[in-house]
Every structure is written in structure tokens, then in C-alpha cells.
Motif scaffolding. Sequence first.
Motif, PDB file in Angstrom:
ATOM      1  N   ILE A 172       9.426   6.100  -6.714  1.00 21.51           N
ATOM      2  CA  ILE A 172       8.761   4.860  -7.136  1.00 21.51           C
ATOM      3  C   ILE A 172       7.272   5.118  -7.343  1.00 21.51           C
ATOM      4  CG2 ILE A 172       8.053   2.538  -6.393  1.00 21.51           C
ATOM      5  CD1 ILE A 172      10.801   2.178  -5.181  1.00 21.51           C
ATOM      6  N   LYS A 173       6.656   5.857  -6.438  1.00 28.09           N
ATOM      7  CA  LYS A 173       5.231   6.171  -6.569  1.00 28.09           C
ATOM      8  C   LYS A 173       4.972   6.951  -7.865  1.00 28.09           C
ATOM      9  CE  LYS A 173       3.137   4.594  -2.888  1.00 28.09           C
ATOM     10  NZ  LYS A 173       1.749   4.228  -2.830  1.00 28.09           N
ATOM     11  N   THR A 209       0.698   8.029   0.446  1.00 31.31           N
ATOM     12  CA  THR A 209      -0.411   8.263   1.378  1.00 31.31           C
ATOM     13  C   THR A 209       0.124   8.757   2.718  1.00 31.31           C
ATOM     14  OG1 THR A 209      -0.394   6.022   2.280  1.00 31.31           O
ATOM     15  CG2 THR A 209      -1.743   6.395   0.296  1.00 31.31           C
ATOM     16  N   ASP A 210      -0.780   9.303   3.539  1.00 32.01           N
ATOM     17  CA  ASP A 210      -0.385   9.746   4.882  1.00 32.01           C
ATOM     18  C   ASP A 210       0.139   8.571   5.703  1.00 32.01           C
ATOM     19  OD1 ASP A 210      -1.159  12.304   4.247  1.00 32.01           O
ATOM     20  OD2 ASP A 210      -3.099  12.188   5.257  1.00 32.01           O
ATOM     21  N   GLN A 211      -0.518   7.420   5.569  1.00 30.87           N
ATOM     22  CA  GLN A 211      -0.091   6.222   6.308  1.00 30.87           C
ATOM     23  C   GLN A 211       1.337   5.838   5.910  1.00 30.87           C
ATOM     24  OE1 GLN A 211      -2.249   2.608   5.536  1.00 30.87           O
ATOM     25  NE2 GLN A 211      -1.143   1.483   7.104  1.00 30.87           N
ATOM     26  N   GLU A 212       1.639   5.918   4.619  1.00 26.73           N
ATOM     27  CA  GLU A 212       2.987   5.578   4.157  1.00 26.73           C
ATOM     28  C   GLU A 212       4.019   6.567   4.693  1.00 26.73           C
ATOM     29  OE1 GLU A 212       2.480   3.518  -0.161  1.00 26.73           O
ATOM     30  OE2 GLU A 212       1.815   5.591   0.006  1.00 26.73           O
ATOM     31  N   VAL A 261       8.968  -4.289  -1.878  1.00 28.82           N
ATOM     32  CA  VAL A 261       7.523  -4.330  -1.632  1.00 28.82           C
ATOM     33  C   VAL A 261       6.726  -3.726  -2.787  1.00 28.82           C
ATOM     34  CG1 VAL A 261       5.688  -3.469  -0.113  1.00 28.82           C
ATOM     35  CG2 VAL A 261       7.783  -4.388   0.867  1.00 28.82           C
ATOM     36  N   LEU A 262       7.171  -2.585  -3.311  1.00 32.78           N
ATOM     37  CA  LEU A 262       6.392  -1.883  -4.337  1.00 32.78           C
ATOM     38  C   LEU A 262       6.676  -2.350  -5.764  1.00 32.78           C
ATOM     39  CD1 LEU A 262       6.470   1.781  -2.999  1.00 32.78           C
ATOM     40  CD2 LEU A 262       4.628   0.111  -2.808  1.00 32.78           C
ATOM     41  N   VAL A 263       7.915  -2.720  -6.052  1.00 36.22           N
ATOM     42  CA  VAL A 263       8.271  -3.073  -7.430  1.00 36.22           C
ATOM     43  C   VAL A 263       8.257  -4.587  -7.626  1.00 36.22           C
ATOM     44  CG1 VAL A 263      10.040  -2.885  -9.216  1.00 36.22           C
ATOM     45  CG2 VAL A 263       9.601  -0.950  -7.702  1.00 36.22           C
ATOM     46  N   PHE A 272       0.750   0.008  -2.279  1.00 33.59           N
ATOM     47  CA  PHE A 272       1.197   0.905  -1.209  1.00 33.59           C
ATOM     48  C   PHE A 272       1.842   0.099  -0.088  1.00 33.59           C
ATOM     49  CE2 PHE A 272      -2.752  -0.425   0.588  1.00 33.59           C
ATOM     50  CZ  PHE A 272      -2.720  -0.153   1.942  1.00 33.59           C
ATOM     51  N   LEU A 273       2.517   0.824   0.798  1.00 34.31           N
ATOM     52  CA  LEU A 273       3.230   0.195   1.906  1.00 34.31           C
ATOM     53  C   LEU A 273       2.295   0.017   3.089  1.00 34.31           C
ATOM     54  CD1 LEU A 273       6.475   2.387   1.857  1.00 34.31           C
ATOM     55  CD2 LEU A 273       6.133   0.162   0.767  1.00 34.31           C
TER      56      LEU A 273
END
Length: 181
Positions: A43-44, A52-55, A80-82, A88-89
Amino acid sequence: MDEQDDDEVRRFNTLRQTGFSENDIQLIKIAQNTAPMDFLQAIKNEKHNYVTDQETWTMKTLVERSPLPNSVINVLVHYVLVIKKNSFLQANFINQIATNWSELEIISPEQAIKHVRSLVKEAKNKPNKKTNSTSKKSQPVRKETLPDWVDNPTEEVEDPEVQEEINQKLQDYLKRKEGEN
């Protein structure tokens, strides 16, 4: 064709008959057959973005601790993303949804898609807080009077010699700056 394939065909035919679109069925198939991190990465990539690292930590924690199956986690990520169009999450948001879905005992991607549909429908039917006129009526309106100088400004007549001096200093400054480059 073995028995498992027959079951899949029957399952997807039943889903079609109960209102699931071909896109829904494709999402279910992909959600079932893809690991959550790979699903997130795909998706990204589609959004020309990166994980990201957080994701990465959020997904790792979700997969390890949440009772949700991977296919449901993938539908959650898709939502959440689409659907919600987030970039980002956010961990708090994802965990809030995941715990809610766990309490609702959403255990299949079909159930997750149905739930997402009801959330989207609910959001469309809910009156927007910004357009709610009752909240505006309860707040007092403050009126202020403007000073006279707003309507009748006094014009200051500039001394042409002073203005010329300012212009000359500006020109000198700009020439010095050009010389520095």
C-alpha cells in the motif's frame, strides 16, 4: 481441484450473492494470502510513500499481541491508509481500532469489510460538527466598534528627500550583496 479450492469457490460465490463486489473479493484474497508487513509495504508503494520505523513497530506489536488474524489486520490497514486516506499508521489510532474490532469479535476479512462499510455509512450520515448551527447559537456574539481612523485615515505626506535617501541606501545595499555572491 481439491476440496479446499471447492470451498473457496463456494465461499466467494456466496459473498458475491450477499453483496460483496469483485474488488471486495480481491481484497479478501490478498488480505488472506499476504503477511501484514508485506501488505503495508504494498500500500505504501502504491501511495509513493515508505514504511516508517513507528509503523514497523506498530505492525509488529499488533501481529504479536492482537487476537485479530492477519487477514483482518490487513483490512484494518487498508481501511486506515486507503479508505480514510491517512498517510501513515498512528499507533494510538490503530490500537484503538484493533481493540474495538477484537471486542466485536471480527475474525474474518468479510466481517471486517462489512464493519468498515457500516463505519463509512455512519460517518456520511453523521452531521458535521462544523456545520452544526445549534452550537453557534449558544455562543454570545461580541460586537466591537472600530475607531474613527479606520474610516478616515490621515495620510502622512512623506518628505521626498527622505524617501530618496532610503531608496539610495537600499540600492547601495543590494549592490554590495550582489558583489558578495
